[in-house]
Design an enzyme around this catalytic site. Sequence first.
Site, mmCIF file in Angstrom:
data_model
loop_
_atom_site.group_PDB
_atom_site.id
_atom_site.type_symbol
_atom_site.label_atom_id
_atom_site.label_comp_id
_atom_site.label_asym_id
_atom_site.label_seq_id
_atom_site.Cartn_x
_atom_site.Cartn_y
_atom_site.Cartn_z
ATOM 1 C CG ASP A 56 8.475 48.493 45.756
ATOM 2 O OD1 ASP A 56 7.869 48.035 44.829
ATOM 3 O OD2 ASP A 56 9.313 49.707 46.023
ATOM 4 N N GLY A 63 -0.775 53.257 41.456
ATOM 5 C CA GLY A 63 -0.449 51.883 42.126
ATOM 6 C C GLY A 63 0.654 51.345 41.615
ATOM 7 C CG ASP A 91 0.415 50.296 35.471
ATOM 8 O OD1 ASP A 91 1.748 49.914 34.842
ATOM 9 O OD2 ASP A 91 -0.382 50.533 34.435
ATOM 10 C CB SER A 142 -8.540 43.606 41.184
ATOM 11 O OG SER A 142 -8.809 43.170 39.844
ATOM 12 C CB VAL A 196 -7.213 51.941 41.499
ATOM 13 C CG1 VAL A 196 -8.161 52.621 40.776
ATOM 14 C CG2 VAL A 196 -6.324 52.865 42.136
ATOM 15 C CE1 TYR A 197 -8.919 49.257 37.279
ATOM 16 C CE2 TYR A 197 -8.251 47.159 36.614
ATOM 17 C CZ TYR A 197 -8.267 48.308 36.038
ATOM 18 O OH TYR A 197 -7.933 48.790 34.926
#
Length: 169
Positions: A11, A33, A35, A118, A121-122
């Site tokens: 983490d 995520g 963020d 990226s 989710v990207y």
Amino acid sequence: MAGSIDLVLGDITTLEVDAIVNAANPSLLGGGGVDGAIHRAAGPELLQECRFLGGCEPGEAKHTQGYRLPARWVIHTVGPIWHGGRRGEEETLRDCYRHSLLLAEELGATSVAFPSISTGVYGYPVERAVPVAVQEVRRHVEQATLPQRVVLVAFDERTHEAYRDALGG
Ligand code: ADP
């Protein structure tokens, strides 16, 4: 002497480094995520400061304080959304690493940690993103004096393995 590149499985919010990089979205107003994890760990002051930044373009980087994080700074960068690879995704991803490293250097950060930008989710394929990350980090540490240490953080085994391959062992 060239700086070091380390690989960590874990983490990013727990790392004792001068700066951690956030894979943010263009609003800089929080997301899921990494963020979400960074905002939770840093506390609400982080969002307060982000409101004043006026967003961030893909490939660019902006910094804030780290608040309750062990890291002094958070470098927010916005990765490309994967659309199949023909919309300049690779170039934008390179820009994320390059601009984040230049900003870390400007701040005087001796150590900086990156999540795999990226590839959550990207949707950027991990196997394609990791060599780009490693190449840009190597390029920077071979030329610059700061940061002296770059930590590449994998949050899952598959990403960890891809980094291990790209770093050569
Ligand atoms: P993006 O929108 O840029 O794809 P994500 O946050 O969805 O960003 O995912 C980017 C990478 O960060 C993924 O590999 C995800 O597993 C990883 N990640 C999620 N949480 C953490 C965390 N706390 N520390 C390090 N990496 C994380």
